[in-house]
Design a protein around this motif. Structure first.
Motif, PDB file in Angstrom:
ATOM      1  N   ARG A 158       0.846  -1.187   0.000  1.00 15.95           N
ATOM      2  CA  ARG A 158       0.000   0.000   0.000  1.00 15.95           C
ATOM      3  C   ARG A 158       0.886   1.243   0.000  1.00 15.95           C
ATOM      4  NH1 ARG A 158      -4.667  -2.447   2.447  1.00 15.95           N
ATOM      5  NH2 ARG A 158      -4.681  -4.544   1.535  1.00 15.95           N
ATOM      6  N   LEU A 159       1.011   1.882  -1.165  1.00 18.27           N
ATOM      7  CA  LEU A 159       1.824   3.093  -1.269  1.00 18.27           C
ATOM      8  C   LEU A 159       1.056   4.285  -0.706  1.00 18.27           C
ATOM      9  CD1 LEU A 159       3.299   2.594  -4.855  1.00 18.27           C
ATOM     10  CD2 LEU A 159       4.336   1.980  -2.669  1.00 18.27           C
ATOM     11  N   GLY A 160       1.789   5.356  -0.379  1.00 17.90           N
ATOM     12  CA  GLY A 160       1.157   6.560   0.160  1.00 17.90           C
ATOM     13  C   GLY A 160       0.557   6.349   1.534  1.00 17.90           C
ATOM     14  N   SER A 161       1.117   5.419   2.306  1.00 17.89           N
ATOM     15  CA  SER A 161       0.594   5.102   3.649  1.00 17.89           C
ATOM     16  C   SER A 161       1.633   5.489   4.698  1.00 17.89           C
ATOM     17  CB  SER A 161       0.257   3.609   3.760  1.00 17.89           C
ATOM     18  OG  SER A 161      -0.717   3.233   2.809  1.00 17.89           O
ATOM     19  N   LYS A 162       1.556   6.722   5.163  1.00 15.08           N
ATOM     20  CA  LYS A 162       2.494   7.237   6.156  1.00 15.08           C
ATOM     21  C   LYS A 162       1.994   6.892   7.554  1.00 15.08           C
ATOM     22  CE  LYS A 162       4.641  11.500   7.821  1.00 15.08           C
ATOM     23  NZ  LYS A 162       4.710  12.983   7.654  1.00 15.08           N
ATOM     24  N   VAL A 163       2.729   6.044   8.250  1.00 15.27           N
ATOM     25  CA  VAL A 163       2.339   5.604   9.588  1.00 15.27           C
ATOM     26  C   VAL A 163       2.584   6.725  10.599  1.00 15.27           C
ATOM     27  CG1 VAL A 163       2.878   3.984  11.460  1.00 15.27           C
ATOM     28  CG2 VAL A 163       2.711   3.165   9.088  1.00 15.27           C
ATOM     29  N   VAL A 164       1.565   6.980  11.441  1.00 23.06           N
ATOM     30  CA  VAL A 164       1.687   8.030  12.453  1.00 23.06           C
ATOM     31  C   VAL A 164       1.593   7.471  13.873  1.00 23.06           C
ATOM     32  CG1 VAL A 164       0.854   9.851  10.930  1.00 23.06           C
ATOM     33  CG2 VAL A 164      -0.796   8.554  12.304  1.00 23.06           C
ATOM     34  N   ASP A 165       1.129   6.247  14.045  1.00 21.79           N
ATOM     35  CA  ASP A 165       1.057   5.685  15.393  1.00 21.79           C
ATOM     36  C   ASP A 165       1.011   4.167  15.329  1.00 21.79           C
ATOM     37  OD1 ASP A 165       1.055   5.707  18.109  1.00 21.79           O
ATOM     38  OD2 ASP A 165      -1.007   6.423  18.368  1.00 21.79           O
ATOM     39  N   VAL A 166       1.642   3.549  16.317  1.00 25.24           N
ATOM     40  CA  VAL A 166       1.615   2.096  16.503  1.00 25.24           C
ATOM     41  C   VAL A 166       1.218   1.849  17.952  1.00 25.24           C
ATOM     42  CG1 VAL A 166       2.938  -0.052  16.469  1.00 25.24           C
ATOM     43  CG2 VAL A 166       3.435   1.740  14.787  1.00 25.24           C
ATOM     44  N   VAL A 167       0.091   1.191  18.173  1.00 24.22           N
ATOM     45  CA  VAL A 167      -0.425   0.971  19.518  1.00 24.22           C
ATOM     46  C   VAL A 167      -0.441  -0.521  19.819  1.00 24.22           C
ATOM     47  CG1 VAL A 167      -2.333   1.368  21.116  1.00 24.22           C
ATOM     48  CG2 VAL A 167      -1.872   3.031  19.285  1.00 24.22           C
ATOM     49  N   ASP A 168       0.403  -0.924  20.753  1.00 26.73           N
ATOM     50  CA  ASP A 168       0.490  -2.335  21.149  1.00 26.73           C
ATOM     51  C   ASP A 168       0.210  -2.410  22.649  1.00 26.73           C
ATOM     52  OD1 ASP A 168       0.974  -5.028  21.373  1.00 26.73           O
ATOM     53  OD2 ASP A 168       3.162  -4.846  21.263  1.00 26.73           O
ATOM     54  N   GLU A 169      -1.060  -2.417  23.007  1.00 28.46           N
ATOM     55  CA  GLU A 169      -1.447  -2.406  24.412  1.00 28.46           C
ATOM     56  C   GLU A 169      -1.567  -3.823  24.961  1.00 28.46           C
ATOM     57  OE1 GLU A 169      -5.067  -0.208  24.585  1.00 28.46           O
ATOM     58  OE2 GLU A 169      -4.048   1.745  24.562  1.00 28.46           O
ATOM     59  N   TYR A 170      -1.072  -3.989  26.159  1.00 22.22           N
ATOM     60  CA  TYR A 170      -1.149  -5.304  26.806  1.00 22.22           C
ATOM     61  C   TYR A 170      -2.610  -5.717  26.965  1.00 22.22           C
ATOM     62  CZ  TYR A 170      -0.605  -9.025  30.230  1.00 22.22           C
ATOM     63  OH  TYR A 170      -0.657 -10.230  30.888  1.00 22.22           O
ATOM     64  N   GLY A 171      -2.903  -6.935  26.559  1.00 20.54           N
ATOM     65  CA  GLY A 171      -4.254  -7.454  26.687  1.00 20.54           C
ATOM     66  C   GLY A 171      -5.162  -7.153  25.515  1.00 20.54           C
ATOM     67  N   SER A 172      -4.727  -6.266  24.616  1.00 22.94           N
ATOM     68  CA  SER A 172      -5.551  -5.960  23.447  1.00 22.94           C
ATOM     69  C   SER A 172      -5.460  -7.106  22.447  1.00 22.94           C
ATOM     70  CB  SER A 172      -5.087  -4.655  22.795  1.00 22.94           C
ATOM     71  OG  SER A 172      -3.777  -4.802  22.287  1.00 22.94           O
ATOM     72  N   PRO A 173      -6.508  -7.318  21.649  1.00 24.11           N
ATOM     73  CA  PRO A 173      -6.505  -8.459  20.734  1.00 24.11           C
ATOM     74  C   PRO A 173      -5.499  -8.346  19.598  1.00 24.11           C
ATOM     75  CG  PRO A 173      -8.426  -7.078  20.361  1.00 24.11           C
ATOM     76  CD  PRO A 173      -7.783  -6.574  21.614  1.00 24.11           C
ATOM     77  N   SER A 174      -5.051  -7.125  19.282  1.00 28.11           N
ATOM     78  CA  SER A 174      -4.130  -6.962  18.161  1.00 28.11           C
ATOM     79  C   SER A 174      -3.379  -5.648  18.295  1.00 28.11           C
ATOM     80  CB  SER A 174      -4.888  -7.009  16.829  1.00 28.11           C
ATOM     81  OG  SER A 174      -5.901  -6.010  16.817  1.00 28.11           O
ATOM     82  N   VAL A 175      -2.361  -5.497  17.461  1.00 25.54           N
ATOM     83  CA  VAL A 175      -1.626  -4.232  17.371  1.00 25.54           C
ATOM     84  C   VAL A 175      -2.378  -3.333  16.396  1.00 25.54           C
ATOM     85  CG1 VAL A 175       0.615  -3.153  16.962  1.00 25.54           C
ATOM     86  CG2 VAL A 175       0.504  -5.554  17.673  1.00 25.54           C
TER      87      VAL A 175
END
Length: 460
Positions: A126-143
């Protein structure tokens, strides 16, 4: 690990060489994946690239090596010069019999395209996809990964393969409450590089012949590419304040800028004038960039997020191992993901175990390579403590026998990771001679064997 559906199992941030290699591995292994790339389109960038035996094995598994052989140029001979004085000719034709693969030089953009195709092209990238946040919370089902355009992706695993100024790494630091700082350091050097059209006057006898040329105030290396094209890299020290040391790439680099430094200097392939200007003026593109290296090595993994390539261990490019190390990372991370997903019950525990092994193996190897590259750079530019640079350079390039080169390269080229779950691949037989340097021995604890073995089934 949650059973709730996610957008994908593996989300790769960055469509560089390492990210695309991992994507190609996931594709071959039938692990669902998506690659997010911040640029709008994959346009020609950089100049050339050197691919060594330690990276070529997995490329062979992925079907990319055949395209490298068809469109690249194997290194046969390297001529070593000090100014106009030719010190020696180094014969590298024995590399393939020693390590199973030679060294190839190829246009970087072409190689990038091969990996892009192997990774599934636009269907998965996927081009043109600038990542601004990565959330990896304990207990959450996914990142959760958030993109600048408002899109949100969820994944079991996120991989930061986004280069020397990794956004993924910075976000992880911020989320952990750490001060977000750059841990790369400017080395005081600048690379000026280019990729040329076929050089007039060169014939069959020049194919596969490269040049290391040392000048009083700079160095220049030209690597042979297909059809007697040349990929050149010039290195010189940058006076403080001449260019912003925090900028990786010098924008607007022109041939005249490179000629100002190298144009009047000697080059054996420089036509009647025997000057570098004959090489530089035939360039299809040129680029200049400040040289950085890593100072503080993070863990290769954190929770359900992993790093690979320059995002974890940027190094000087004096021995051409930056891309090769990213490909090594991708291979070992691919093995870790396969170990996790092939488990009867994939869980947080199986992922943690797989990530811990990846982090240990690749963390040490990355540190070793950064250190090796830095020391080699000091010898290459004749700048070592106590004024030992010039004599060390003469010993290495003028007097050291070629068998010593091959012996010293054991630990680098003899380590050839491959995907263990691809049983249909037959690796070439090679003979590895043991080395004695403890710091750079195998990343595995098994002794190095002098027996003839299939490298990759048991990494030497």
């Amino acid at each position: 690990m949650s059973t709730k559906p996610t957008d994908t199992k593996v989300l790769i941030i960055g469509a560089g060489l390492g990210g695309l290699t991992l994507a190609a591995i996931c594709r071959r292994a039938n692990i669902p994946y998506i690659v997010l790339e911040r640029t709008e389109k994959l346009s020609p960038a950089g100049a050339g690239i050197s691919l060594a035996p330690n990276a070529l094995r997995v490329l062979d598994q992925l079907g990319v090596y055949s395209r490298v052989k068809e469109n690249g140029q194997r290194l046969n001979t390297m001529l070593v010069h000090y100014e106009k004085d030719q010190w020696r000719s180094l014969d590298f034709t024995g590399l393939e019999s020693k390590f199973g693969y030679p060294v190839y030089s190829i246009e970087r953009h072409s190689f990038h395209e091969y990996l892009y195709d192997a990774a599934g092209g636009p269907e998965n990238v996927r081009l043109g996809s600038k990542v601004v946040d990565v959330v990896d919370e304990y207990g959450s089902p996914s990142v959760v990964v958030k993109v600048a355009d408002g899109a949100t992706y969820t994944a079991d695993v996120v991989v930061g393969a986004d280069g020397i100024r990794s956004v993924t790494r910075r976000i992880l630091a911020q989320n952990a409450g750490l001060k977000s700082i750059n841990t790369i350091q400017f080395t005081g050097r600048v690379h000026m590089s280019g990729y040329t059209k076929p050089i007039p006057g060169l014939g069959k006898e020049h194919e596969g012949v490269g040049n290391w040329i040392f000048y009083d105030d700079a160095i220049l290396t030209t690597w042979p590419c297909k059809d007697n094209r040349q990929w050149y890299i010039g290195v010189k020290r940058v006076p403080l304040g001449e260019k912003d040391p925090d900028r990786s790439v010098w924008e607007g680099t022109t041939k005249s800028m490179v000629n100002d430094v190298y144009g009047r200097k000697y080059h054996p392939f420089g036509g009647e004038s025997k000057t570098c200007a004959e090489i530089i003026d035939n360039s299809e593109r040129v680029i200049a960039s400040n040289v950085f290296e890593e100072q503080d090595f993070p863990s290769m993994t954190s929770g359900r997020v992993a790093l690979l390539g320059d995002a974890a261990h940027s190094m000087t490019s004096f021995f051409g191992q930056g891309a090769c190390q990213a490909i090594e990372d991708a291979t070992e991370l691919g093995n870790a993901l396969l170990a996790h997903y092939s488990s009867p019950t994939p869980s947080a525990s199986t992922l943690s175990t797989a990530f811990a092994e990846y982090s240990e193996i690749r963390g040490k190897r990355g540190k070793d390579l950064v250190s090796f590259s830095s020391i080699y750079a000091g010898i290459h530019v004749a700048r070592l403590p106590y004024g030992l640079g010039p004599i060390a350079r003469q010993i290495l390039y003028k007097w050291l026998p070629i068998w010593c080169w091959f012996w010293a390269l054991n630990w680098l080229y003899g380590y050839q990771p491959m995907i263990k779950e691809f049983p249909d691949f037959k690796a070439p037989l090679v003979k590895i001679t043991p080395t004695v340097t403890e710091e750079v021995k195998s990343t595995e604890d098994e002794p190095i064997s002098d027996e003839e073995t299939v490298v990759g089934e048991k990494n030497p």
